[in-house]
Design a protein around this motif. Sequence first.
Motif, short mmCIF file in Angstrom:
data_model
loop_
_atom_site.label_atom_id
_atom_site.label_comp_id
_atom_site.label_asym_id
_atom_site.label_seq_id
_atom_site.Cartn_x
_atom_site.Cartn_y
_atom_site.Cartn_z
N HIS A 19 0.82 -1.21 0.00
CA HIS A 19 0.00 0.00 0.00
C HIS A 19 0.85 1.25 0.00
CE1 HIS A 19 -3.98 -1.83 1.65
NE2 HIS A 19 -3.72 -2.19 0.44
N HIS A 20 2.07 1.12 0.54
CA HIS A 20 2.81 2.35 0.80
C HIS A 20 3.94 2.63 -0.17
CE1 HIS A 20 0.41 2.80 4.33
NE2 HIS A 20 0.67 1.58 4.67
N SER A 21 4.19 1.75 -1.15
CA SER A 21 5.23 2.10 -2.13
C SER A 21 4.64 3.14 -3.05
CB SER A 21 5.65 0.87 -2.91
OG SER A 21 4.64 0.48 -3.80
N SER A 22 5.42 4.17 -3.40
CA SER A 22 4.85 5.26 -4.16
C SER A 22 4.61 4.84 -5.61
CB SER A 22 5.75 6.47 -4.10
OG SER A 22 6.84 6.26 -4.99
N LEU A 23 3.77 5.63 -6.25
CA LEU A 23 3.41 5.35 -7.63
C LEU A 23 4.65 5.43 -8.51
CD1 LEU A 23 1.13 4.76 -9.52
CD2 LEU A 23 0.66 7.17 -9.68
N LEU B 133 -1.94 0.63 -16.89
CA LEU B 133 -2.34 1.25 -15.64
C LEU B 133 -2.88 2.61 -16.02
CD1 LEU B 133 -2.22 0.70 -12.54
CD2 LEU B 133 -0.14 2.05 -12.51
N GLU B 207 -4.06 4.69 -6.06
CA GLU B 207 -3.27 3.47 -5.98
C GLU B 207 -3.33 2.89 -4.57
OE1 GLU B 207 -2.75 1.98 -8.95
OE2 GLU B 207 -0.84 1.36 -8.13
N ASN B 208 -3.53 3.74 -3.57
CA ASN B 208 -3.75 3.30 -2.19
C ASN B 208 -5.16 3.70 -1.80
OD1 ASN B 208 -1.24 2.27 -1.57
ND2 ASN B 208 -0.43 4.25 -0.96
N ARG B 331 -1.70 16.74 -7.22
CA ARG B 331 -2.90 15.95 -6.97
C ARG B 331 -3.56 16.50 -5.71
NH1 ARG B 331 -0.17 10.07 -7.27
NH2 ARG B 331 1.23 11.13 -5.82
N GLY B 337 -1.66 10.39 1.31
CA GLY B 337 -0.97 9.18 0.86
C GLY B 337 -1.83 8.23 0.05
N GLU B 339 -2.28 8.36 -3.17
CA GLU B 339 -1.70 8.19 -4.51
C GLU B 339 -2.77 8.15 -5.60
OE1 GLU B 339 1.54 7.94 -5.37
OE2 GLU B 339 2.38 8.02 -3.35
N TRP B 343 -4.24 13.61 -12.07
CA TRP B 343 -3.35 14.73 -11.88
C TRP B 343 -3.96 16.01 -12.43
CZ3 TRP B 343 -1.64 9.81 -12.75
CH2 TRP B 343 -0.61 9.32 -11.92
#
Lengths: 200, 347, 406
Positions: A19-23, B133, B207-208, B331, B337, B339, B343
């Motif tokens: 979940h926490h690795s950046s894009l 993606l 993404e999160n 963003r 956080g 993600e 954009w």
Amino acid sequence: MKLLITLLSLTFFSCNDHHHSSLKEKLHKLDQSMGGKGPVESEQILKDRLDDFSYQKSRWNKKNDFYVLERFDKFKIGKCQQCHDSSKKIPNSASNHKEVSLLHANKEVMNCKTCHNTKDTWNLHMLNNEKVSINHPYKLCSQCHFEQVEDWSHGAHGKRVGGWHGKRVIKNCTSCHNPHKPQFHNQMPKVTPNFLKYKR
Amino acid sequence: MRNFISNLFKHNKKTSSSQCPVFSQDKTTTRVDEEKGAKQILDKKQNRRSFLKGMTATAGAGASLMAVGASNLIDKDAKEKAALKWEEFFKGNYRVMTEDEKKATVKRLEELSRINNNQNVSISADAPLEGVLFGYAFNISKCQGYGDCIEACIEENNLDRKSNMQYIKMFEMDHGKLNVESGDAAYFHQVPKDDKFYIGTQCMHCENPPCVPVCPTGATWKEKDGIVVVDYDWCIGCRYCEAACPYWARRFNWAEPEVPKEKENKNQHYLGNRKKMKGVMEKCTFCVQRTRKGQEPACVEACPTGARVFGNILDPNSEIRYIIENKKVFRLKEELGTEPKFWYYMD
Amino acid sequence: MVRNFIHFCSDSFKYSLSGKNLYHVWMGTLTFFMIVGAFFYSKQVTHGLVVTGMNDYVSWGLYISNFTFLVGLAAAAVMLVLPAYIFSDKDFHNIVLIGEGVAVGALLMCLAFVTADMGGPERAWHLLPGIGYFNWPESMLAWDVLVLNGYLALNLFVPMYILFQRWQGKTPNKKVYLPFVFLSIFWAFGIHLVTAFLYAGLPARPFWNNALLGPRFLASAFAGGPAFILLLLGVVKKFSNFKVDAQIKSKLALIITVAAQINLIMLGSEIFKEFYTPTEHSISAFYLFFGVGEHNALVPWIWTSITLNIIATVTLTIHKFRSNPKFLYPSCVILFIAIWIDKGMGLVIPGFIPSPLGEFVEYQPTLVEVAVSLGIWAFGLFVLSVLVRLGFAIEQGYLRKNQNSN
């Protein structure tokens, strides 16, 4: 007991590392794994849609090919050769094409002759008199609007037709902007906002 | 076991009214079905669910089928409808369905649409494309607040007309702040106004995603191509995800959604714009019914100023990649956080 | 043993049907509210949740407010169990079953409120692991389902075992129920912490997203819950000839006082954080306490709550008033009301106003919501009445096997 539960839940929650690795990291990793290539062209998904448009290849962007929509068959006024035939003689008068009002740059910067050549009405011309096809007006526009054209060639400006996948066909400058009066118009919004019913 | 039950219903259509299908089941068919059932024992979840189904079925179906089989008065369509609804009610979470199950449920939904509304729709179960993606960019300098995007979205996604449901929210902003909280979402006058600019929000497909882990039944998840989706048939309507979304992207069907029949978009996707029911969550899906076929979302295509850009961020040559890497992008609510894959940028 | 148990159940059932006229009037009134609630709930099932005052901006309302408060009430049973078993206090030992009865009633109400709030209650089976998809441990709501049902099971099993044994005239075997009692003590803290984490774990809602929410929940639960139990004991003393020890009242009152004081301190801490250096994240707090622009529907509610809370806490702090029933009982009533407002309207609703994108949409519960909520409260009180009466009757020897009930 409570401590045990807390510790247990901590192990569960800490497991969700992904979940926490950046894009950005993810992009980099995937780029590398694919050898820097794009997605696989599995099928000609958009062939039918692009068939509705007539377009030509642009050589503006050396890195990635793209195509621009043709403009020549879009003129409403009429074909230029109806009057501008080499056999006919047309009086050189400022009252010609009175229906076109030029609201682009101010008079000191631009007039009709800046872009148009009365002798060669099929084409436009650059500042150095080099010929520019009407289907590729961006070359002309880039003389002043070089930032926008650069953005447009890469996709940060303008519109793509067909879809996000496959051949990149984009609209020409003049597909959206009237070169004589490029400003966008005013209108009412297409729908009433949903929030309006809550506002007192 | 499951095949046995569904065969029972199918059998019902063909046998004459005087026979009782429960007891006249062909022995060979049963044996074949049992063999199929034995193979399915490996799939534990399936078996447990169908066991529950079987239990309730044996109790209820025995009595009801005898009555139904004995009477020829009930409409054939009604019987089929009941059978389809039964199967649909007991199906599992789309997230863990096999390919065959997905195909089966899509077929059932198409049939139900035909029976219920006399509407022939095509519901696809397209899987995410490989190596894709999705990302989205919004040019604040270009947006004039026209709202063509909202109109296109409503029509493309079969949104409820009665409550004026809109996935996209457009804010009219004063200069001096980029905070959408300070914007006005209720503007309705000639646009663009001189001293204002416009920002649109919708589901950011993070993404999160904070809305995904909170769902108690796992009815919402992020697909491999980055789209955060909802299984409308699995959602129990607790609205926890709506509380968890920082971008106010989720919508709940407080009442049965109404879409005029002639306006219904018949190209549908199971996770996208198919008909929803009251009591379930929905939201922008990046037009999954279009984007998995290579088309742009309806909002991107509709925007007359080209303020919206969409593409595959894994493709280094895509437009969206160029924007992320070369324009000054930001963003919303970065500090959370989440993600988001949406954009914003300016010229 | 099974036949015995069935006999015990039927005996209990028969006992709950009989009683003085006042009992029947009370149960009848509750039944009336339940029926009305059911009628309005049917409207909700037919038309959908559009009949409530909730919308995409304020997506949780009266139902979840009540749910949050009632989880606290259920957890408060531990405040009787703790002294009885950990501190081996004989006085509390007699009334522990009351606490567990309150817990059962409150938990059933919680489950009812959650079901009423769901968009698709017929799909509740989707939560069952195995045949459904139970998103544990990721979803705090999944945790909540687990702990609430577990706590319900604990609070059903232990009293049922104890009462069953006593009904037969036997002494309940400590080795059988004591481990579960200890488990339920920790579990009680667990249920309310998990419910608090439901809210505190959402970064999208800065009003909830703070570390103090869990402890605050516990403090307000342990103030409001025992207050309710104290009032309940007063009612029992007045309307029945069940014996309630006088010492219990003062001990319970002390527990309530301390918890109420801690609750006030936490409130002070929250107010300081929001208003000393307000940021944009404080806007929900501004809306709650002072209103923003013309949006100020909750301001009278929260100030009433705080005033009542302070009055109750101060009154209870002073020993002279705490030991005087004329002050004790009203203080408990106003404390209970204050905490109900504080945890319900004062917590759940402001979390949604303004929306994460800054929209102010205020919330007004509709008749359907109020009717269903009253119906569920009536249901809870109904269950509570049955259980408390039963508990006292068996504990004090009025109801025994092979004997006509009182």
